[in-house]
Design a protein around this motif. Structure first.
Motif, PDB file in Angstrom:
ATOM      1  N   LEU A 101       3.160  -9.620   5.251  1.00  0.00           N
ATOM      2  CA  LEU A 101       2.246  -8.640   4.606  1.00  0.00           C
ATOM      3  C   LEU A 101       1.484  -9.107   3.632  1.00  0.00           C
ATOM      4  CD1 LEU A 101       4.256  -5.321   5.129  1.00  0.00           C
ATOM      5  CD2 LEU A 101       2.626  -6.109   6.627  1.00  0.00           C
ATOM      6  N   TYR A 156       0.896  -0.070  11.041  1.00  0.00           N
ATOM      7  CA  TYR A 156       0.866  -0.509   9.658  1.00  0.00           C
ATOM      8  C   TYR A 156       2.344  -0.039   9.055  1.00  0.00           C
ATOM      9  CZ  TYR A 156       0.886  -1.566   4.522  1.00  0.00           C
ATOM     10  OH  TYR A 156       1.047  -1.920   3.381  1.00  0.00           O
ATOM     11  N   LYS A 160       5.388  -2.193   7.892  1.00  0.00           N
ATOM     12  CA  LYS A 160       5.871  -2.325   6.669  1.00  0.00           C
ATOM     13  C   LYS A 160       7.334  -1.964   6.466  1.00  0.00           C
ATOM     14  CE  LYS A 160       5.210  -0.135   1.984  1.00  0.00           C
ATOM     15  NZ  LYS A 160       3.960   0.875   1.483  1.00  0.00           N
TER      16      LYS A 160
END
Length: 216
Positions: A101, A156, A160
């Motif tokens: 990321l 996302y 994450k």
């Protein structure tokens, strides 16, 4: 970010978008602009195009499009299509041995090095400013962008969470390995100490017997 890229004259004309052995027709994937490129387009123009592939790009790039009939939107209802694409993207991401990321450069480097047993010669640098971040947008526009990319937003959040789980797992694994090595070192040290004591006792016994012989 992609809007700024397109605004400067970038195009994807060379992309064939091949799915299930064929490219989409112009009816399945109409163009958002006429002419050679879309340079100079405003953010509103960019967002207003319903065929813009920038919307939910991450989900589309990670998912198996053949599951939803590629670019043919008439194969299934939109809600079902979205769910299939999102589930596919999550599954493919989970199956990847590694992904990083941008927001976590150091953690990304650590996870790569531990996953593949390779070390970079220099630490990653965390940059939080980009060309896109320099654009000031109001809250309403921000919410509109998030609405257009709601699948990417959910992906996302999933990415994450998965990334941080993998990071914590690697950290725990590293701590366990370090603890195991310390225990092994202590065992070796104790064994050496016991061996040295045994030799010392043997030497003391030998000296005592030798002195007894002399005393006689």
């Amino acid at each position: 970010s992609e809007w700024r890229h397109v605004q400067r004259g970038a195009t994807w004309k060379a992309s064939l978008h091949v799915c299930d052995g064929r490219s989409p027709t112009t009816e399945e994937l109409p163009s958002c602009y006429t002419g050679d490129d879309w340079s100079g387009c405003s953010l509103k123009e960019f967002m207003d195009c319903p065929y813009n592939l920038a919307n939910n790009r991450q989900v589309r790039m990670l998912s198996d499009l053949s599951l939803v009939g590629c670019y043919n939107l008439s194969v299934m209802p939109e809600e079902q299509r979205n769910k299939v694409l999102l589930d596919s993207a999550k599954e493919n991401l989970k199956r990847m041995a590694f992904f990083g990321l941008t927001e976590f450069q150091r953690k990304t480097q650590y996870l790569f090095e531990k996953t593949f047993n390779m070390n970079f010669i220099a630490p990653f640098t965390q940059y939080n400013s980009t060309r896109a971040s320099s654009v000031e947008i109001d809250e309403q526009t921000q919410k509109h962008i998030e609405t257009l990319n709601f699948l990417d937003m959910e992906l996302y959040d999933y990415a994450k969470d998965l990334f941080l789980q993998r990071y914590q797992y690697m950290r725990q694994k590293e701590h366990q390995e370090a603890r195991r090595k310390r225990q092994e070192q202590r065992k070796i040290l104790k064994a050496k100490q016991a061996h040295n004591k045994e030799q010392s006792d043997d030497n003391s016994t030998t000296d005592y017997i030798g002195n007894v012989e002399r005393w006689r």
